[in-house]
Design a protein around this motif. Structure first.
Motif, PDB file in Angstrom:
ATOM      1  N   ILE A 180      -7.780   2.962   6.521  1.00 42.61           N
ATOM      2  CA  ILE A 180      -6.532   2.359   7.014  1.00 42.61           C
ATOM      3  C   ILE A 180      -5.693   1.846   5.848  1.00 42.61           C
ATOM      4  CG2 ILE A 180      -5.592   0.383   8.285  1.00 42.61           C
ATOM      5  CD1 ILE A 180      -7.887   0.769  10.298  1.00 42.61           C
ATOM      6  N   LEU A 181      -6.364   1.224   4.878  1.00 42.10           N
ATOM      7  CA  LEU A 181      -5.622   0.688   3.721  1.00 42.10           C
ATOM      8  C   LEU A 181      -5.335   1.753   2.671  1.00 42.10           C
ATOM      9  CD1 LEU A 181      -7.343  -2.776   3.215  1.00 42.10           C
ATOM     10  CD2 LEU A 181      -5.139  -2.281   4.270  1.00 42.10           C
ATOM     11  N   GLY A 182      -5.957   2.927   2.803  1.00 42.88           N
ATOM     12  CA  GLY A 182      -5.693   4.013   1.865  1.00 42.88           C
ATOM     13  C   GLY A 182      -6.345   3.830   0.516  1.00 42.88           C
ATOM     14  N   VAL A 183      -7.487   3.154   0.465  1.00 40.64           N
ATOM     15  CA  VAL A 183      -8.219   2.978  -0.791  1.00 40.64           C
ATOM     16  C   VAL A 183      -9.601   3.612  -0.656  1.00 40.64           C
ATOM     17  CG1 VAL A 183      -6.993   0.883  -1.468  1.00 40.64           C
ATOM     18  CG2 VAL A 183      -9.047   0.700  -0.089  1.00 40.64           C
ATOM     19  N   LYS A 184     -10.232   3.831  -1.829  1.00 40.64           N
ATOM     20  CA  LYS A 184     -11.575   4.403  -1.822  1.00 40.64           C
ATOM     21  C   LYS A 184     -12.588   3.334  -1.434  1.00 40.64           C
ATOM     22  CE  LYS A 184     -11.338   5.645  -6.054  1.00 40.64           C
ATOM     23  NZ  LYS A 184     -11.708   6.096  -7.372  1.00 40.64           N
ATOM     24  N   GLU A 185     -13.717   3.798  -0.877  1.00 40.94           N
ATOM     25  CA  GLU A 185     -14.785   2.843  -0.555  1.00 40.94           C
ATOM     26  C   GLU A 185     -15.322   2.256  -1.852  1.00 40.94           C
ATOM     27  OE1 GLU A 185     -17.805   3.848   2.299  1.00 40.94           O
ATOM     28  OE2 GLU A 185     -16.470   5.290   3.265  1.00 40.94           O
ATOM     29  N   GLY A 186     -15.601   0.969  -1.829  1.00 40.84           N
ATOM     30  CA  GLY A 186     -16.107   0.294  -3.016  1.00 40.84           C
ATOM     31  C   GLY A 186     -14.995  -0.143  -3.958  1.00 40.84           C
ATOM     32  N   SER A 187     -13.757  -0.140  -3.485  1.00 41.16           N
ATOM     33  CA  SER A 187     -12.638  -0.589  -4.323  1.00 41.16           C
ATOM     34  C   SER A 187     -12.772  -2.075  -4.612  1.00 41.16           C
ATOM     35  CB  SER A 187     -11.303  -0.330  -3.615  1.00 41.16           C
ATOM     36  OG  SER A 187     -11.113   1.047  -3.418  1.00 41.16           O
ATOM     37  N   THR A 188     -12.162  -2.485  -5.694  1.00 39.50           N
ATOM     38  CA  THR A 188     -12.220  -3.901  -6.072  1.00 39.50           C
ATOM     39  C   THR A 188     -11.328  -4.712  -5.136  1.00 39.50           C
ATOM     40  OG1 THR A 188     -10.366  -3.703  -7.599  1.00 39.50           O
ATOM     41  CG2 THR A 188     -12.575  -3.268  -8.493  1.00 39.50           C
ATOM     42  N   PRO A 189     -11.586  -6.006  -5.040  1.00 41.87           N
ATOM     43  CA  PRO A 189     -10.741  -6.865  -4.191  1.00 41.87           C
ATOM     44  C   PRO A 189      -9.265  -6.841  -4.598  1.00 41.87           C
ATOM     45  CG  PRO A 189     -12.758  -8.020  -4.768  1.00 41.87           C
ATOM     46  CD  PRO A 189     -12.757  -6.749  -5.537  1.00 41.87           C
ATOM     47  N   GLU A 190      -8.989  -6.678  -5.893  1.00 40.51           N
ATOM     48  CA  GLU A 190      -7.600  -6.621  -6.339  1.00 40.51           C
ATOM     49  C   GLU A 190      -6.914  -5.365  -5.818  1.00 40.51           C
ATOM     50  OE1 GLU A 190     -10.174  -7.094  -8.665  1.00 40.51           O
ATOM     51  OE2 GLU A 190      -9.938  -9.265  -8.666  1.00 40.51           O
ATOM     52  N   GLU A 191      -7.601  -4.218  -5.857  1.00 39.94           N
ATOM     53  CA  GLU A 191      -7.025  -2.969  -5.346  1.00 39.94           C
ATOM     54  C   GLU A 191      -6.783  -3.060  -3.844  1.00 39.94           C
ATOM     55  OE1 GLU A 191     -10.103  -0.296  -6.547  1.00 39.94           O
ATOM     56  OE2 GLU A 191      -9.089   0.279  -8.385  1.00 39.94           O
ATOM     57  N   ILE A 192      -7.719  -3.664  -3.126  1.00 39.47           N
ATOM     58  CA  ILE A 192      -7.578  -3.827  -1.679  1.00 39.47           C
ATOM     59  C   ILE A 192      -6.381  -4.721  -1.367  1.00 39.47           C
ATOM     60  CG2 ILE A 192      -8.685  -4.800   0.381  1.00 39.47           C
ATOM     61  CD1 ILE A 192     -11.372  -3.909  -0.820  1.00 39.47           C
ATOM     62  N   LYS A 193      -6.260  -5.810  -2.121  1.00 40.47           N
ATOM     63  CA  LYS A 193      -5.151  -6.750  -1.894  1.00 40.47           C
ATOM     64  C   LYS A 193      -3.805  -6.084  -2.183  1.00 40.47           C
ATOM     65  CE  LYS A 193      -4.041 -11.549  -2.901  1.00 40.47           C
ATOM     66  NZ  LYS A 193      -4.457 -12.735  -3.663  1.00 40.47           N
ATOM     67  N   LYS A 194      -3.751  -5.282  -3.252  1.00 39.91           N
ATOM     68  CA  LYS A 194      -2.514  -4.591  -3.613  1.00 39.91           C
ATOM     69  C   LYS A 194      -2.121  -3.587  -2.524  1.00 39.91           C
ATOM     70  CE  LYS A 194      -0.476  -1.742  -7.211  1.00 39.91           C
ATOM     71  NZ  LYS A 194      -0.689  -1.017  -8.456  1.00 39.91           N
ATOM     72  N   ALA A 195      -3.077  -2.821  -2.046  1.00 37.43           N
ATOM     73  CA  ALA A 195      -2.797  -1.839  -0.985  1.00 37.43           C
ATOM     74  C   ALA A 195      -2.370  -2.549   0.297  1.00 37.43           C
ATOM     75  CB  ALA A 195      -4.044  -0.981  -0.728  1.00 37.43           C
ATOM     76  N   TYR A 196      -3.021  -3.666   0.592  1.00 36.68           N
ATOM     77  CA  TYR A 196      -2.666  -4.435   1.791  1.00 36.68           C
ATOM     78  C   TYR A 196      -1.231  -4.924   1.708  1.00 36.68           C
ATOM     79  CZ  TYR A 196      -2.131  -8.604   4.666  1.00 36.68           C
ATOM     80  OH  TYR A 196      -1.640  -9.547   5.523  1.00 36.68           O
ATOM     81  N   ARG A 197      -0.840  -5.465   0.579  1.00 34.04           N
ATOM     82  CA  ARG A 197       0.524  -6.021   0.438  1.00 34.04           C
ATOM     83  C   ARG A 197       1.589  -4.925   0.556  1.00 34.04           C
ATOM     84  NH1 ARG A 197       0.142 -10.820  -4.086  1.00 34.04           N
ATOM     85  NH2 ARG A 197      -0.969 -12.265  -2.733  1.00 34.04           N
ATOM     86  N   GLU A 198       1.311  -3.762  -0.049  1.00 32.62           N
ATOM     87  CA  GLU A 198       2.270  -2.662   0.042  1.00 32.62           C
ATOM     88  C   GLU A 198       2.439  -2.198   1.488  1.00 32.62           C
ATOM     89  OE1 GLU A 198       0.972   0.431  -2.576  1.00 32.62           O
ATOM     90  OE2 GLU A 198       1.296  -0.773  -4.383  1.00 32.62           O
ATOM     91  N   LEU A 199       1.321  -2.016   2.183  1.00 37.75           N
ATOM     92  CA  LEU A 199       1.393  -1.556   3.568  1.00 37.75           C
ATOM     93  C   LEU A 199       1.973  -2.623   4.489  1.00 37.75           C
ATOM     94  CD1 LEU A 199      -1.991   0.379   3.856  1.00 37.75           C
ATOM     95  CD2 LEU A 199       0.314   1.338   3.881  1.00 37.75           C
ATOM     96  N   ALA A 200       1.650  -3.897   4.217  1.00 38.70           N
ATOM     97  CA  ALA A 200       2.190  -4.980   5.042  1.00 38.70           C
ATOM     98  C   ALA A 200       3.707  -5.055   4.900  1.00 38.70           C
ATOM     99  CB  ALA A 200       1.547  -6.304   4.648  1.00 38.70           C
ATOM    100  N   LYS A 201       4.232  -4.866   3.671  1.00 39.81           N
ATOM    101  CA  LYS A 201       5.684  -4.858   3.475  1.00 39.81           C
ATOM    102  C   LYS A 201       6.316  -3.677   4.215  1.00 39.81           C
ATOM    103  CE  LYS A 201       5.724  -6.985  -1.107  1.00 39.81           C
ATOM    104  NZ  LYS A 201       5.958  -6.727  -2.544  1.00 39.81           N
ATOM    105  N   LYS A 202       5.647  -2.543   4.138  1.00 39.43           N
ATOM    106  CA  LYS A 202       6.191  -1.330   4.740  1.00 39.43           C
ATOM    107  C   LYS A 202       6.237  -1.415   6.268  1.00 39.43           C
ATOM    108  CE  LYS A 202       5.309   3.642   4.936  1.00 39.43           C
ATOM    109  NZ  LYS A 202       4.407   4.713   4.507  1.00 39.43           N
ATOM    110  N   HIS A 203       5.206  -2.014   6.880  1.00 41.67           N
ATOM    111  CA  HIS A 203       5.084  -2.017   8.347  1.00 41.67           C
ATOM    112  C   HIS A 203       5.321  -3.386   8.980  1.00 41.67           C
ATOM    113  CE1 HIS A 203       3.639   2.099   8.568  1.00 41.67           C
ATOM    114  NE2 HIS A 203       2.855   1.841   7.526  1.00 41.67           N
ATOM    115  N   HIS A 204       5.859  -4.337   8.240  1.00 41.82           N
ATOM    116  CA  HIS A 204       6.053  -5.677   8.808  1.00 41.82           C
ATOM    117  C   HIS A 204       7.044  -5.617   9.976  1.00 41.82           C
ATOM    118  CE1 HIS A 204       6.830  -9.948   9.145  1.00 41.82           C
ATOM    119  NE2 HIS A 204       5.723 -10.138   8.435  1.00 41.82           N
ATOM    120  N   PRO A 205       6.716  -6.273  11.108  1.00 42.85           N
ATOM    121  CA  PRO A 205       7.575  -6.194  12.305  1.00 42.85           C
ATOM    122  C   PRO A 205       8.998  -6.713  12.086  1.00 42.85           C
ATOM    123  CG  PRO A 205       5.443  -7.146  12.848  1.00 42.85           C
ATOM    124  CD  PRO A 205       5.481  -7.000  11.377  1.00 42.85           C
TER     125      PRO A 205
END
Length: 177
Positions: A123-148
């Motif tokens: 869902i976040l578009g990251v590889k399994e075992g990604s670091t917390p920083e990569e997960i947070k970065k992907a989350y912020r990008e997707l949240a900005k893109k899909h924010h209601p």
């Protein structure tokens, strides 16, 4: 009179074995033994009323067979296939039922989580075992893109689609933290 009783009982046993099978004949042995005792003790009377007794037993057999088909106490099991989502919902509900919040399983589970987190990485578009920083970065990008709030003036269908996607992204981020 005992020899007549034995011969008659053996004949009934053979008839049951031929018509209904050996297992039924063996299960009928207690009733046959009772008939043999009746014949030996009451001899002539039982022989005279034997057709009535036999008819009663046959009618009783078919009545029991019909009643057992409609017996509500008889347990019947139906098997159903379940998906992973069904199990996740079950664990989520169990956690809420016992006062805990769902954290991937039971609240005090010593073995860790029960769920497969690979879908959250997808869902976040990251590889399994990604670091917390990569997960947070992907989350912020997707949240900005899909924010209601970005789609407040869009059609209802588009707005609902982005709200659903935003909820999925938030859930994925919560699970992966």
């Amino acid at each position: 009179m005992i020899s007549i009783a034995l011969v008659l009982t053996a004949a009934i046993f053979l008839v049951i074995a031929i018509l209904f099978g050996m297992n039924r004949a063996i299960s009928a042995l207690p009733a046959l033994f009772f008939i043999m005792l009746l014949i030996s003790f009451f001899g002539v009377m039982v022989i005279q009323f034997f057709p009535v007794i036999l008819m009663f037993l046959v009618i009783r057999y078919f009545i029991n067979k019909f009643i057992n088909k409609k017996n509500p106490r008889k347990k019947t099991f139906y098997y159903q296939s379940y998906t992973q989502k069904d199990f996740e919902d079950m664990f989520r509900n169990q956690g809420n039922q016992y006062g805990g919040s769902y954290q991937g399983g039971y609240q005090n589970n010593p073995f860790g989580t029960f769920e497969d987190k690979s879908k959250y990485y997808a869902i976040l578009g990251v590889k399994e075992g990604s670091t917390p920083e990569e997960i947070k970065k992907a989350y912020r990008e997707l949240a900005k893109k899909h924010h209601p709030d970005r789609y407040a003036n869009a059609d209802a269908e588009i707005r609902e689609m982005h709200e659903r996607k935003f909820k999925e992204i938030n859930e994925a981020y919560e699970k992966l933290q």
